[in-house]
Design a protein around this motif. Structure first.
Motif, PDB file in Angstrom:
ATOM      1  N   ALA A 257      33.879  16.349  -2.839  1.00  0.00           N
ATOM      2  CA  ALA A 257      34.913  15.984  -1.862  1.00  0.00           C
ATOM      3  C   ALA A 257      36.062  16.970  -1.912  1.00  0.00           C
ATOM      4  N   SER A 258      36.432  17.402  -3.108  1.00  0.00           N
ATOM      5  CA  SER A 258      37.605  18.292  -3.178  1.00  0.00           C
ATOM      6  C   SER A 258      37.275  19.684  -2.636  1.00  0.00           C
ATOM      7  N   GLU A 259      35.998  20.111  -2.867  1.00  0.00           N
ATOM      8  CA  GLU A 259      35.585  21.414  -2.296  1.00  0.00           C
ATOM      9  C   GLU A 259      35.624  21.355  -0.766  1.00  0.00           C
ATOM     10  N   LEU A 260      35.098  20.223  -0.274  1.00  0.00           N
ATOM     11  CA  LEU A 260      35.086  20.085   1.185  1.00  0.00           C
ATOM     12  C   LEU A 260      36.508  20.048   1.728  1.00  0.00           C
ATOM     13  N   GLN A 261      37.351  19.347   0.982  1.00  0.00           N
ATOM     14  CA  GLN A 261      38.751  19.257   1.396  1.00  0.00           C
ATOM     15  C   GLN A 261      39.377  20.658   1.470  1.00  0.00           C
ATOM     16  N   ASP A 262      39.072  21.491   0.433  1.00  0.00           N
ATOM     17  CA  ASP A 262      39.595  22.861   0.402  1.00  0.00           C
ATOM     18  C   ASP A 262      39.103  23.652   1.600  1.00  0.00           C
ATOM     19  N   ARG A 263      37.829  23.484   1.879  1.00  0.00           N
ATOM     20  CA  ARG A 263      37.214  24.231   2.994  1.00  0.00           C
ATOM     21  C   ARG A 263      37.890  23.850   4.311  1.00  0.00           C
ATOM     22  N   VAL A 264      38.094  22.535   4.474  1.00  0.00           N
ATOM     23  CA  VAL A 264      38.737  22.057   5.703  1.00  0.00           C
ATOM     24  C   VAL A 264      40.147  22.647   5.802  1.00  0.00           C
ATOM     25  N   THR A 265      40.855  22.641   4.678  1.00  0.00           N
ATOM     26  CA  THR A 265      42.216  23.186   4.681  1.00  0.00           C
ATOM     27  C   THR A 265      42.202  24.655   5.086  1.00  0.00           C
ATOM     28  N   GLU A 266      41.230  25.400   4.511  1.00  0.00           N
ATOM     29  CA  GLU A 266      41.125  26.831   4.854  1.00  0.00           C
ATOM     30  C   GLU A 266      40.880  27.020   6.345  1.00  0.00           C
TER      31      GLU A 266
END
Ligand code: ADP
Length: 429
Positions: free
Chosen positions: A11-20
């Motif tokens: 979830a946190s990786e996906l969150q980072d990707r979305v933020t990017e």
């Protein structure tokens, strides 16, 4: 390592990707916003690209170079204000062929240099300037359009803090999108400039066809002034001198001198190369000036010119000189069409009326020439379409683009029993 059993990110990786992705989206939309609010000036667009680059990659300085014949020209720099003002002084304005920038551009691949100071090989002027200014981690990304090198963007950090793979790939995507945006703006600008240059050349060429008329317009007030001066001399040498008549003659000389000055000023305005303007134009006055300028041409071609202007016309929004250029072209075309007509009256009728339903003014130029053949009618406005031995075939296509740029329309119709009618509309102010 943080992959779930399904191979998807946590979830946190996906969150980072979305933020990017959001950051990247934001960056490109800032560039597009700069383009929308400044379609004619490239500098704010350059700045928006660089500001977004700085934020996306946490860089201290970002530079943009654009390709030209002899190398890559430095066109914009953003970031830490102190560093930026220093680098403007020390960076070469042109990165020549063979320089680091140029070699990276030719490779068409981004170059990541974790520490510029530790770079081996050839060290060019911009390298020395950058290292001396404290530039360490560097990322140079070539800007490509259809594999052609448009320029480079270089990001720099003042610490040995390499850019991450993610930042590099994020930045490559952004740079690709920014290049498309930049190139379409540049192309549109080039196109507009070429169109302006063409319109100017056409105006000067059309004026060239009117030299007899123009000479006459300038000569007339000068001849009148000389006549009044001779009269004044006679009144002075009379016995007793008639000072009242002398005074009247002098006033008339001043009036004619001013008239000559105004004629020259109008001609100069038509020949001068100036950027397009948007003013409130009294279209009737602008047209009357063109008619005055072509008066002798009309007389030489035995054409009688009639005007039919409705009263109390509102002004139109636009460029006076460009609108006069349209009239000049239409009038000269009409003279030329009628010059081949053997018998029958040669008449040019110029009208202006309002089209309230459209909120615009309509100008008509009607002649009693041979009229328009079906082929002519369908091709008149094409560039390079001409039926004249010395013609260029650009006049009407330029006229149409001028009128359309003013938000109006220009069209032609055949008249019965003969002749052509050209009409254009132009939004009222
Ligand atoms: P050019 O005057 O150099 O030929 P234009 O674009 O102004 O270029 O005109 C294109 C062509 O349209 C002319 O060559 C002529 O055949 C036709 N044309 C333009 N105006 C008239 C007119 N008033 N009557 C008849 N034909 C016209």
């Amino acid at each position: 390592m943080n992959k779930s059993i399904h191979g998807e990110g946590t979830a946190s990786e996906l969150q980072d990707r979305v933020t990017e992705l959001i950051e990247q989206q934001k960056a490109i939309s800032e560039v597009l916003r700069a383009i929308a609010s400044s379609p004619h000036d490239l500098q704010p667009i350059f700045d928006a690209i660089l500001d977004s680059s700085t934020r996306l990659c946490r860089a201290d300085v970002v530079t943009l170079r654009l390709s030209e014949e002899s190398g890559l020209r430095l066109v914009a720099m953003r970031g830490d204000p102190l560093l930026v003002s220093h680098l403007w002084l020390v960076f070469p304005a042109l990165a020549e062929k063979g320089s680091l920038q140029s070699r990276v551009a030719i490779s068409r691949l981004p170059a990541h240099i974790p520490d510029l100071a530790a770079l081996g090989g050839d060290r060019d002027d911009s390298w020395i300037a950058a290292v001396n200014a404290g530039y360490r981690a560097t990322l140079i990304v070539p800007l490509l359009k259809d594999n052609d090198i448009v320029g480079t963007i270089s990001l720099g950090r003042t610490q040995v803090q390499p850019f991450s793979d993610k930042q590099i790939s994020l930045f490559r995507d952004f740079a690709a999108q920014a290049t498309i945006a930049l190139e379409s703006t540049r192309l549109e600008r080039q196109y507009r400039e070429a169109q302006m240059a063409l319109a100017h050349a056409n105006r000067v060429a059309t004026m060239g066809q009117l030299t007899a008329s123009i000479t006459h317009e300038v000569n007339q007030p000068i001849t009148a002034a000389v006549t009044y001066a001779l009269a004044a001399r006679r009144f002075l040498s009379a016995d007793p001198p008639n000072f009242r008549e002398v005074d009247d003659a002098l006033s008339l000389i001043v009036k004619e001198g001013n008239r000559a000055g105004e004629v020259v000023e109008r001609i100069r305005a038509l020949i001068k190369k100036v950027p397009a303007r948007k003013d409130a134009v009294a279209i009737d006055d602008a047209i009357l000036e063109v008619i005055a300028l072509t008066r002798t041409e009309a007389a030489n071609n035995s054409v009688s010119v009639r005007t039919q202007f409705v009263e109390g016309l509102p002004r139109v929004q636009g460029d006076r000189v460009q609108l006069q250029q349209v009239m000049l072209n239409l009038i000269v075309n009409a003279f030329q069409a009628m010059s081949g007509v053997g018998k029958g009256a040669r008449e040019l009728q110029i009208s202006i009326d309002a089209v309230p339903s459209e909120g615009s003014m309509r100008v008509g130029v009607r002649d009693t020439g041979p009229g328009l053949s079906p082929e002519s009618l369908s091709r008149l406005f094409e560039p390079f379409y001409t039926t004249k031995p010395e013609g260029m075939g650009m006049g009407l296509s330029i006229c149409r683009s001028i009128i359309e740029a003013h938000g109006g329309r220009l069209w032609a119709t055949r008249c019965e029993p003969h002749g052509a009618l050209f009409q254009f509309t132009i939004p009222a102010d």
